[in-house]
Design a protein around this motif. Structure first.
Motif, PDB file in Angstrom:
ATOM      1  N   UNK A  66       1.845  11.975  11.031  1.00 12.56           N
ATOM      2  CA  UNK A  66       1.470  10.627  11.446  1.00 12.56           C
ATOM      3  C   UNK A  66       1.726   9.658  10.296  1.00 12.56           C
ATOM      4  N   UNK A  67       2.392   8.518  10.588  1.00 14.38           N
ATOM      5  CA  UNK A  67       2.697   7.545   9.547  1.00 14.38           C
ATOM      6  C   UNK A  67       1.428   6.807   9.136  1.00 14.38           C
ATOM      7  N   UNK A  68       1.399   6.404   7.890  1.00 14.13           N
ATOM      8  CA  UNK A  68       0.241   5.695   7.369  1.00 14.13           C
ATOM      9  C   UNK A  68       0.289   4.225   7.783  1.00 14.13           C
ATOM     10  N   UNK A  69      -0.874   3.605   7.913  1.00 12.21           N
ATOM     11  CA  UNK A  69      -0.947   2.204   8.298  1.00 12.21           C
ATOM     12  C   UNK A  69      -0.315   1.333   7.220  1.00 12.21           C
ATOM     13  N   UNK A  70       0.382   0.289   7.657  1.00 15.68           N
ATOM     14  CA  UNK A  70       0.992  -0.653   6.730  1.00 15.68           C
ATOM     15  C   UNK A  70      -0.005  -1.773   6.417  1.00 15.68           C
ATOM     16  N   UNK A  71      -0.107  -2.108   5.156  1.00 16.88           N
ATOM     17  CA  UNK A  71      -0.997  -3.169   4.703  1.00 16.88           C
ATOM     18  C   UNK A  71      -0.168  -4.170   3.903  1.00 16.88           C
ATOM     19  N   UNK A  72      -0.257  -5.436   4.289  1.00 18.11           N
ATOM     20  CA  UNK A  72       0.531  -6.472   3.606  1.00 18.11           C
ATOM     21  C   UNK A  72      -0.133  -6.888   2.305  1.00 18.11           C
ATOM     22  N   UNK A  73       0.654  -6.977   1.243  1.00 17.30           N
ATOM     23  CA  UNK A  73       0.127  -7.378  -0.058  1.00 17.30           C
ATOM     24  C   UNK A  73       0.928  -8.561  -0.589  1.00 17.30           C
ATOM     25  N   UNK A  95       0.513   0.500 -11.090  1.00 19.71           N
ATOM     26  CA  UNK A  95      -0.454   1.593 -10.967  1.00 19.71           C
ATOM     27  C   UNK A  95      -1.660   1.225 -10.116  1.00 19.71           C
ATOM     28  N   UNK A  96      -2.042  -0.048 -10.093  1.00 24.95           N
ATOM     29  CA  UNK A  96      -3.138  -0.475  -9.224  1.00 24.95           C
ATOM     30  C   UNK A  96      -2.749  -0.299  -7.760  1.00 24.95           C
ATOM     31  N   UNK A  97      -1.556  -0.737  -7.404  1.00 24.26           N
ATOM     32  CA  UNK A  97      -1.110  -0.614  -6.020  1.00 24.26           C
ATOM     33  C   UNK A  97      -0.928   0.842  -5.613  1.00 24.26           C
ATOM     34  N   UNK A  98      -0.438   1.662  -6.520  1.00 21.08           N
ATOM     35  CA  UNK A  98      -0.326   3.100  -6.232  1.00 21.08           C
ATOM     36  C   UNK A  98      -1.707   3.689  -5.943  1.00 21.08           C
ATOM     37  N   UNK A  99      -2.670   3.324  -6.743  1.00 19.89           N
ATOM     38  CA  UNK A  99      -4.030   3.825  -6.547  1.00 19.89           C
ATOM     39  C   UNK A  99      -4.613   3.326  -5.232  1.00 19.89           C
ATOM     40  N   UNK A 100      -4.331   2.081  -4.884  1.00 23.85           N
ATOM     41  CA  UNK A 100      -4.818   1.517  -3.619  1.00 23.85           C
ATOM     42  C   UNK A 100      -4.286   2.316  -2.437  1.00 23.85           C
ATOM     43  N   UNK A 101      -2.999   2.612  -2.446  1.00 25.27           N
ATOM     44  CA  UNK A 101      -2.398   3.367  -1.349  1.00 25.27           C
ATOM     45  C   UNK A 101      -3.015   4.751  -1.216  1.00 25.27           C
ATOM     46  N   UNK A 102      -3.276   5.383  -2.341  1.00 22.21           N
ATOM     47  CA  UNK A 102      -3.845   6.730  -2.313  1.00 22.21           C
ATOM     48  C   UNK A 102      -5.276   6.728  -1.777  1.00 22.21           C
ATOM     49  N   UNK A 116      -6.925   4.349   0.038  1.00 16.81           N
ATOM     50  CA  UNK A 116      -7.101   3.829   1.385  1.00 16.81           C
ATOM     51  C   UNK A 116      -6.057   4.347   2.371  1.00 16.81           C
ATOM     52  N   UNK A 117      -5.260   5.332   1.934  1.00 20.04           N
ATOM     53  CA  UNK A 117      -4.324   6.040   2.810  1.00 20.04           C
ATOM     54  C   UNK A 117      -3.478   5.061   3.624  1.00 20.04           C
ATOM     55  N   UNK A 118      -2.741   4.213   2.915  1.00 20.14           N
ATOM     56  CA  UNK A 118      -1.927   3.203   3.577  1.00 20.14           C
ATOM     57  C   UNK A 118      -0.610   3.038   2.835  1.00 20.14           C
ATOM     58  N   UNK A 119       0.288   2.279   3.435  1.00 24.94           N
ATOM     59  CA  UNK A 119       1.543   1.907   2.799  1.00 24.94           C
ATOM     60  C   UNK A 119       1.547   0.400   2.598  1.00 24.94           C
ATOM     61  N   UNK A 120       1.680  -0.040   1.377  1.00 18.23           N
ATOM     62  CA  UNK A 120       1.656  -1.461   1.074  1.00 18.23           C
ATOM     63  C   UNK A 120       3.048  -2.076   1.248  1.00 18.23           C
ATOM     64  N   UNK A 121       3.087  -3.198   1.935  1.00 21.54           N
ATOM     65  CA  UNK A 121       4.322  -3.932   2.182  1.00 21.54           C
ATOM     66  C   UNK A 121       4.214  -5.271   1.488  1.00 21.54           C
ATOM     67  N   UNK A 122       5.116  -5.554   0.561  1.00 18.92           N
ATOM     68  CA  UNK A 122       5.038  -6.785  -0.220  1.00 18.92           C
ATOM     69  C   UNK A 122       5.517  -7.990   0.573  1.00 18.92           C
ATOM     70  N   UNK A 123       4.800  -9.102   0.416  1.00 19.02           N
ATOM     71  CA  UNK A 123       5.184 -10.389   1.001  1.00 19.02           C
ATOM     72  C   UNK A 123       5.586 -11.326  -0.120  1.00 19.02           C
ATOM     73  N   UNK A 124       6.448 -12.261   0.213  1.00 17.96           N
ATOM     74  CA  UNK A 124       6.864 -13.256  -0.776  1.00 17.96           C
ATOM     75  C   UNK A 124       5.992 -14.502  -0.703  1.00 17.96           C
ATOM     76  N   UNK A 125       5.614 -14.880   0.528  1.00 11.64           N
ATOM     77  CA  UNK A 125       4.816 -16.090   0.740  1.00 11.64           C
ATOM     78  C   UNK A 125       3.664 -15.772   1.667  1.00 11.64           C
ATOM     79  N   UNK A 126       2.564 -16.539   1.598  1.00 16.50           N
ATOM     80  CA  UNK A 126       1.410 -16.279   2.436  1.00 16.50           C
ATOM     81  C   UNK A 126       1.717 -16.308   3.922  1.00 16.50           C
ATOM     82  N   UNK A 127       2.681 -17.084   4.338  1.00 18.91           N
ATOM     83  CA  UNK A 127       2.950 -17.195   5.758  1.00 18.91           C
ATOM     84  C   UNK A 127       3.911 -16.153   6.303  1.00 18.91           C
ATOM     85  N   UNK A 128       4.461 -15.263   5.440  1.00 19.03           N
ATOM     86  CA  UNK A 128       5.432 -14.269   5.916  1.00 19.03           C
ATOM     87  C   UNK A 128       4.791 -13.289   6.884  1.00 19.03           C
TER      88      UNK A 128
END
Length: 213
Positions: free
Chosen positions: A1-8, A192-199, A201-213
């Protein structure tokens, strides 16, 4: 099962109020306060004389919708504001706070600070001895979190001398730079903070460039 995506969203150095505003649109907002500011949550607002003295030192004052007493935010500090639906994650609020502590502890281990620890309730955050390294103050409404944590990287700790940080008498404040004996900028700990966050909260972080993306 794929991990949930979380926008950062990485804001960089911005005013504290800007980070508060943007957190309403993104799942995780990372920033570094551009100017010194004292904030307080549901308790511990400074009196008129104390507030005037803090402003005279060149700091702004902002009331925040979070738990906790007065604290300081400023340059050299990593602010992380996760906006998560705890009901969807089946995560009680106390377990969420424990998760925030766990991710900072993982970050500390990655940096070589094996002595970092979390304390039992009612204390929150991450500590080195009797000095707080990372403060945690969250708000949760309708199961949605806001605010989050403040990790001292290369913060000027003298700003804390003018308050009782988080309302804790007899406790100190420290930073990664102080504990490691070398300059640790906010940018140095982002990955390393983002790596720890993913581990944690069991998620995949997706980077955004702007708040409205």
């Amino acid at each position: 099962m794929s991990r949930a995506a979380v926008r950062v969203l990485r804001l960089g150095a911005v005013p504290y109020a800007e980070a508060l505003r943007v957190q309403e649109r993104c799942s995780v907002v990372l920033s570094e306060p551009a100017q010194p500011v004292y904030t307080w949550g549901l308790r511990g607002a400074p009196g008129a004389a104390a507030a005037a003295a803090l402003r005279a030192r060149g700091a702004a004052l902002v009331a925040a919708r979070r738990g906790g007493h007065i604290t300081f935010h400023g340059p050299g500090q990593l602010l992380a504001f996760p906006v998560l639906d705890l009901r969807r994650r089946r995560l009680p609020l106390r377990a969420y706070v424990t998760g925030l502590e766990a991710l900072v502890l993982r970050l500390c281990r990655r940096l070589g600070l094996s002595a970092a620890r979390a304390l039992p309730p009612p204390f929150t955050g991450v500590w080195m001895g009797d000095s707080k390294l990372c403060a945690i103050g969250v708000h949760c409404g309708n199961h949605i979190t806001s605010h989050g944590l403040a990790l001292n990287c290369c913060t000027d700790l003298t700003w804390f001398d003018h308050i009782v940080p988080c309302g804790l008498e007899g406790k100190g404040v420290t930073s990664l730079s102080h504990e490691l004996g070398q300059h640790v900028a906010v940018n140095h700990v982002l990955e390393p903070f983002l790596d720890s966050f993913q581990e944690v909260f069991d998620c995949t972080l997706v980077s955004l460039e702007e708040p409205g993306d």
